[in-house]
Design an enzyme around this catalytic site. Sequence first.
Site, PDB file in Angstrom:
ATOM      1  N   ASP A 102       0.831  -1.200   0.000  1.00 16.93           N
ATOM      2  CA  ASP A 102       0.000   0.000   0.000  1.00 16.93           C
ATOM      3  C   ASP A 102       0.869   1.255   0.000  1.00 16.93           C
ATOM      4  O   ASP A 102       2.091   1.185   0.119  1.00 16.93           O
ATOM      5  CB  ASP A 102      -0.942   0.007   1.209  1.00 16.93           C
ATOM      6  CG  ASP A 102      -0.298  -0.594   2.468  1.00 16.93           C
ATOM      7  OD1 ASP A 102       0.885  -0.290   2.726  1.00 16.93           O
ATOM      8  OD2 ASP A 102      -0.971  -1.360   3.171  1.00 16.93           O
TER       9      ASP A 102
ATOM     10  N   HIS B 117      -8.125  -5.076  10.003  1.00 21.30           N
ATOM     11  CA  HIS B 117      -7.789  -4.792   8.612  1.00 21.30           C
ATOM     12  C   HIS B 117      -6.459  -5.419   8.234  1.00 21.30           C
ATOM     13  O   HIS B 117      -5.570  -5.585   9.080  1.00 21.30           O
ATOM     14  CB  HIS B 117      -7.792  -3.282   8.323  1.00 21.30           C
ATOM     15  CG  HIS B 117      -6.627  -2.522   8.869  1.00 21.30           C
ATOM     16  ND1 HIS B 117      -6.706  -1.712   9.978  1.00 21.30           N
ATOM     17  CD2 HIS B 117      -5.340  -2.424   8.435  1.00 21.30           C
ATOM     18  CE1 HIS B 117      -5.530  -1.153  10.202  1.00 21.30           C
ATOM     19  NE2 HIS B 117      -4.684  -1.575   9.283  1.00 21.30           N
TER      20      HIS B 117
ATOM     21  N   GLU C 250     -10.037  -1.766   5.078  1.00 20.48           N
ATOM     22  CA  GLU C 250     -10.725  -1.468   6.323  1.00 20.48           C
ATOM     23  C   GLU C 250     -12.002  -2.306   6.452  1.00 20.48           C
ATOM     24  O   GLU C 250     -12.463  -2.911   5.471  1.00 20.48           O
ATOM     25  CB  GLU C 250     -11.077   0.024   6.369  1.00 20.48           C
ATOM     26  CG  GLU C 250      -9.879   0.958   6.343  1.00 20.48           C
ATOM     27  CD  GLU C 250      -9.155   1.059   7.675  1.00 20.48           C
ATOM     28  OE1 GLU C 250      -9.172   0.082   8.455  1.00 20.48           O
ATOM     29  OE2 GLU C 250      -8.562   2.118   7.942  1.00 20.48           O
TER      30      GLU C 250
ATOM     31  N   ASP D 236      -8.501  -3.349  14.265  1.00 21.16           N
ATOM     32  CA  ASP D 236      -9.880  -3.548  13.814  1.00 21.16           C
ATOM     33  C   ASP D 236      -9.997  -4.699  12.821  1.00 21.16           C
ATOM     34  O   ASP D 236     -11.046  -4.885  12.201  1.00 21.16           O
ATOM     35  CB  ASP D 236     -10.440  -2.268  13.189  1.00 21.16           C
ATOM     36  CG  ASP D 236      -9.629  -1.795  11.985  1.00 21.16           C
ATOM     37  OD1 ASP D 236      -8.629  -2.462  11.626  1.00 21.16           O
ATOM     38  OD2 ASP D 236      -9.988  -0.760  11.389  1.00 21.16           O
TER      39      ASP D 236
END
Length: 259
Positions: free
Chosen positions: A66, A137, A142, A135
């Site tokens: 990314d 991801h 996400e 979370d």
Amino acid sequence: MEVVILGGRRQIGKLAADAIEELLRRKPDAVLGLATGSSPLPVYDELAERNSRGLDFSRATAFTLDEYVGLPAGHPESYREVIRREFTDRVNIAPEKVHGPDGSAGDIPAACQAYEDAIAAAGGVDLQLLGVGTDGHIAFNEPGSSFASRTRIKSLIEQTRRDNARFFKSLAEVPHHVLTQGLGTLMEARHVILIATGAQKAQAVREFVEGPVSAICPASILQFHPHATVLLDEAAASALKLADFYRHTYDNKPAWQGL
């Protein structure tokens, strides 16, 4: 999915490096998927040490997961710079063989498609390193990300921005958008090694390893991967119901199976 619980980050780094070394010795022109963040740092340290002792990266190719959108070229927290600083400058991989999505491109959709095309042209990723967010991801997919997603632009949720603010002078400097490989892209890697350490990751680990496969926990898609390895320290494994079973399985696995 194989879950391996180890004593600490150094042991995790060594075991992941063992898998990468075995791959490179079997396939010197292997394609590696590189992750940023703190999770893979022990792996990079171990690989740099092994490179100094003869492990050869000269024929390898690498793709990063990314990149932030909007950071100027050479910004110290751009993922291209982080990967260069933490790993690729420390081994004998050719700089032109290290690829990342172009977060400064004028045509973002075209840049994302070009990145997908480059991965495909290289023959796909042989071994992908991953971390996991608090979370759930992976890369910057996400919660709510499509399981079929490919490389694209994504908005970061505030929890992720707060988690990453430690790398910047303030939360205000953390970009709101990133380019990221999609979940569909990641699932095409032939071997995925996900690393999670620390008690702050325990809930996410429990949800993606033992919970339902759901878009609310993107890492849970790895339950469907044919060769996914999860390397945990004791703190990250502390919420797993089947932790003792995972320990027993790893301690008694046949040596010929490898990682």
